[in-house]
Design a protein around this motif. Structure first.
Motif, PDB file in Angstrom:
ATOM      1  N   TRP A  52       0.840  -1.204   0.000  1.00 25.29           N
ATOM      2  CA  TRP A  52       0.000   0.000   0.000  1.00 25.29           C
ATOM      3  C   TRP A  52       0.871   1.249   0.000  1.00 25.29           C
ATOM      4  CZ3 TRP A  52      -4.698   0.592  -1.367  1.00 25.29           C
ATOM      5  CH2 TRP A  52      -5.664  -0.386  -1.132  1.00 25.29           C
ATOM      6  N   GLN A  53       1.859   1.261   0.861  1.00 24.02           N
ATOM      7  CA  GLN A  53       2.736   2.430   0.975  1.00 24.02           C
ATOM      8  C   GLN A  53       3.460   2.687  -0.351  1.00 24.02           C
ATOM      9  OE1 GLN A  53       2.398   4.249   3.482  1.00 24.02           O
ATOM     10  NE2 GLN A  53       4.122   5.622   3.414  1.00 24.02           N
ATOM     11  N   HIS A  54       3.941   1.639  -0.974  1.00 26.89           N
ATOM     12  CA  HIS A  54       4.621   1.749  -2.269  1.00 26.89           C
ATOM     13  C   HIS A  54       3.676   2.378  -3.299  1.00 26.89           C
ATOM     14  CE1 HIS A  54       6.343   0.324  -6.106  1.00 26.89           C
ATOM     15  NE2 HIS A  54       7.506   0.341  -5.474  1.00 26.89           N
ATOM     16  N   SER A  55       2.445   1.868  -3.369  1.00 34.31           N
ATOM     17  CA  SER A  55       1.478   2.401  -4.329  1.00 34.31           C
ATOM     18  C   SER A  55       1.110   3.844  -4.001  1.00 34.31           C
ATOM     19  CB  SER A  55       0.219   1.534  -4.359  1.00 34.31           C
ATOM     20  OG  SER A  55       0.500   0.285  -4.952  1.00 34.31           O
ATOM     21  N   ASP A  56       0.928   4.139  -2.727  1.00 29.83           N
ATOM     22  CA  ASP A  56       0.595   5.508  -2.328  1.00 29.83           C
ATOM     23  C   ASP A  56       1.708   6.478  -2.711  1.00 29.83           C
ATOM     24  OD1 ASP A  56      -1.818   4.607  -1.342  1.00 29.83           O
ATOM     25  OD2 ASP A  56      -1.207   4.685   0.767  1.00 29.83           O
ATOM     26  N   LEU A  57       2.957   6.064  -2.519  1.00 31.41           N
ATOM     27  CA  LEU A  57       4.089   6.899  -2.925  1.00 31.41           C
ATOM     28  C   LEU A  57       4.089   7.113  -4.435  1.00 31.41           C
ATOM     29  CD1 LEU A  57       6.836   5.330  -0.653  1.00 31.41           C
ATOM     30  CD2 LEU A  57       6.082   7.727  -0.577  1.00 31.41           C
ATOM     31  N   ALA A  58       3.785   6.068  -5.186  1.00 37.60           N
ATOM     32  CA  ALA A  58       3.769   6.177  -6.650  1.00 37.60           C
ATOM     33  C   ALA A  58       2.671   7.120  -7.120  1.00 37.60           C
ATOM     34  CB  ALA A  58       3.581   4.793  -7.270  1.00 37.60           C
ATOM     35  N   LYS A  59       1.542   7.112  -6.432  1.00 35.99           N
ATOM     36  CA  LYS A  59       0.421   7.973  -6.835  1.00 35.99           C
ATOM     37  C   LYS A  59       0.766   9.454  -6.732  1.00 35.99           C
ATOM     38  CE  LYS A  59      -3.142   4.675  -5.606  1.00 35.99           C
ATOM     39  NZ  LYS A  59      -4.197   4.331  -4.647  1.00 35.99           N
ATOM     40  N   VAL A  60       1.619   9.822  -5.779  1.00 31.35           N
ATOM     41  CA  VAL A  60       1.922  11.240  -5.576  1.00 31.35           C
ATOM     42  C   VAL A  60       3.252  11.666  -6.178  1.00 31.35           C
ATOM     43  CG1 VAL A  60       0.513  11.394  -3.498  1.00 31.35           C
ATOM     44  CG2 VAL A  60       2.940  10.835  -3.296  1.00 31.35           C
ATOM     45  N   SER A  61       4.005  10.732  -6.745  1.00 30.12           N
ATOM     46  CA  SER A  61       5.313  11.093  -7.305  1.00 30.12           C
ATOM     47  C   SER A  61       5.196  11.319  -8.813  1.00 30.12           C
ATOM     48  CB  SER A  61       6.356  10.024  -7.007  1.00 30.12           C
ATOM     49  OG  SER A  61       6.105   8.872  -7.765  1.00 30.12           O
ATOM     50  N   ALA A  62       6.188  11.993  -9.336  1.00 29.22           N
ATOM     51  CA  ALA A  62       6.239  12.252 -10.776  1.00 29.22           C
ATOM     52  C   ALA A  62       6.528  10.955 -11.526  1.00 29.22           C
ATOM     53  CB  ALA A  62       7.335  13.276 -11.061  1.00 29.22           C
ATOM     54  N   SER A  68      14.217  11.154  -4.440  1.00 28.55           N
ATOM     55  CA  SER A  68      13.702  10.874  -3.095  1.00 28.55           C
ATOM     56  C   SER A  68      12.491   9.943  -3.152  1.00 28.55           C
ATOM     57  CB  SER A  68      13.369  12.161  -2.343  1.00 28.55           C
ATOM     58  OG  SER A  68      12.293  12.838  -2.970  1.00 28.55           O
ATOM     59  N   SER A  69      11.616  10.129  -4.142  1.00 30.30           N
ATOM     60  CA  SER A  69      10.461   9.232  -4.285  1.00 30.30           C
ATOM     61  C   SER A  69      10.911   7.827  -4.648  1.00 30.30           C
ATOM     62  CB  SER A  69       9.508   9.755  -5.360  1.00 30.30           C
ATOM     63  OG  SER A  69       8.941  10.973  -4.984  1.00 30.30           O
ATOM     64  N   ALA A  70      11.882   7.728  -5.546  1.00 29.20           N
ATOM     65  CA  ALA A  70      12.394   6.414  -5.943  1.00 29.20           C
ATOM     66  C   ALA A  70      13.011   5.694  -4.750  1.00 29.20           C
ATOM     67  CB  ALA A  70      13.423   6.565  -7.066  1.00 29.20           C
ATOM     68  N   ASP A  74      11.752   2.296  -3.159  1.00 25.60           N
ATOM     69  CA  ASP A  74      12.698   1.185  -3.011  1.00 25.60           C
ATOM     70  C   ASP A  74      12.702   0.640  -1.586  1.00 25.60           C
ATOM     71  OD1 ASP A  74      13.455   1.179  -5.667  1.00 25.60           O
ATOM     72  OD2 ASP A  74      15.271   2.383  -5.342  1.00 25.60           O
ATOM     73  N   ALA A  75      12.566   1.531  -0.611  1.00 28.83           N
ATOM     74  CA  ALA A  75      12.526   1.085   0.788  1.00 28.83           C
ATOM     75  C   ALA A  75      11.301   0.203   1.036  1.00 28.83           C
ATOM     76  CB  ALA A  75      12.525   2.285   1.733  1.00 28.83           C
ATOM     77  N   LYS A 110       6.739   1.179 -10.120  1.00 27.02           N
ATOM     78  CA  LYS A 110       7.869   2.112 -10.031  1.00 27.02           C
ATOM     79  C   LYS A 110       8.504   2.350 -11.396  1.00 27.02           C
ATOM     80  CE  LYS A 110      12.327   2.974  -8.037  1.00 27.02           C
ATOM     81  NZ  LYS A 110      13.522   2.410  -8.575  1.00 27.02           N
ATOM     82  N   ASP A 111       8.601   1.302 -12.210  1.00 29.74           N
ATOM     83  CA  ASP A 111       9.297   1.399 -13.492  1.00 29.74           C
ATOM     84  C   ASP A 111       8.440   1.967 -14.617  1.00 29.74           C
ATOM     85  OD1 ASP A 111      11.489   0.349 -12.228  1.00 29.74           O
ATOM     86  OD2 ASP A 111      11.206  -1.687 -12.994  1.00 29.74           O
ATOM     87  N   ALA A 112       7.164   2.267 -14.341  1.00 25.17           N
ATOM     88  CA  ALA A 112       6.278   2.781 -15.386  1.00 25.17           C
ATOM     89  C   ALA A 112       6.854   4.059 -15.985  1.00 25.17           C
ATOM     90  CB  ALA A 112       4.890   3.037 -14.813  1.00 25.17           C
ATOM     91  N   GLY A 113       6.820   4.144 -17.311  1.00 24.25           N
ATOM     92  CA  GLY A 113       7.413   5.290 -17.993  1.00 24.25           C
ATOM     93  C   GLY A 113       6.446   6.433 -18.250  1.00 24.25           C
ATOM     94  N   SER A 114       5.153   6.166 -18.173  1.00 24.45           N
ATOM     95  CA  SER A 114       4.172   7.220 -18.418  1.00 24.45           C
ATOM     96  C   SER A 114       3.075   7.137 -17.367  1.00 24.45           C
ATOM     97  CB  SER A 114       3.566   7.063 -19.813  1.00 24.45           C
ATOM     98  OG  SER A 114       2.770   5.896 -19.864  1.00 24.45           O
TER      99      SER A 114
END
Length: 180
Positions: A52-62, A68-70, A74-75, A110-114
């Motif tokens: 969940w945390q990983h997905s939540d971070l991805a939702k708000v990152s570029a 820092s988001s990466a 990764d953590a 995380k690896d999504a390009g778009s």
């Protein structure tokens, strides 16, 4: 020669030893099962929380994520790997396979390009989380539809024609979190 009292004492001693052996063996097995179930529950919760945390971070990152988001993603990915190791030790193969699939899906997030690739990857990760929960419920003997009452408490006459309650989707969960 022993009298009746001697036989009674001997019988009491044998019964006492037999009871001690049985309770020690049965109690030890019960404690081991309880420990394993508790450890398994902890591993499931930690694994899913990191997902969940990983997905939540991805939702708000570029897209792609900044450094820092990466690192934060990764953590969480690393935490999922650690918990997956615990799941490998404690759970059946179906649970491990579902966990491994979710781990791969989180990597795709995380690896999504778009933005559209990330949205697809997040949806797939959501489905993967549902699969892990279902496998975990089955492994722990808790298998039933999301939100449904246990078999003995279901009443078909209560609400005819209404669908069974289901687990909220990830997007509904996120909206609910935003409101609170």
């Amino acid at each position: 020669m022993m009298d009746a009292g001697g036989y009674a004492a001997w019988a009491a001693a044998v019964t006492s030893v037999a009871t001690l052996v049985v309770t020690t063996v049965v109690g030890g097995r019960r404690e081991k099962r309880q420990w394993a179930r508790g450890a398994l529950t902890d591993a499931f919760v930690a694994f899913l929380a990191a997902s969940w945390q990983h997905s939540d971070l991805a939702k708000v990152s570029a897209t792609p994520p900044d450094i820092s988001s990466a690192e934060a993603m990764d953590a969480q990915y690393g935490e999922m790997r650690n918990q997956l190791t615990r799941l490998r030790l404690l759970s059946p193969p179906d649970v491990v396979r579902a966990g491994e699939a979710l781990l791969r899906l989180q990597r795709r997030v995380k690896d999504a390009g778009s933005a559209s690739e990330r949205a697809e990857a997040l949806a797939a990760a959501s489905t993967g989380r549902h699969d892990v929960v279902s496998a975990a419920q089955k492994a722990m003997g808790l298998r039933r539809p999301w939100g449904a009452a246990p078999r003995g408490l279901r009443s078909p006459s209560t609400a005819p024609g209404l669908p069974e309650p289901r687990q909220p989707s990830d997007s509904a969960r996120t909206r609910a979190d935003d409101i609170s």
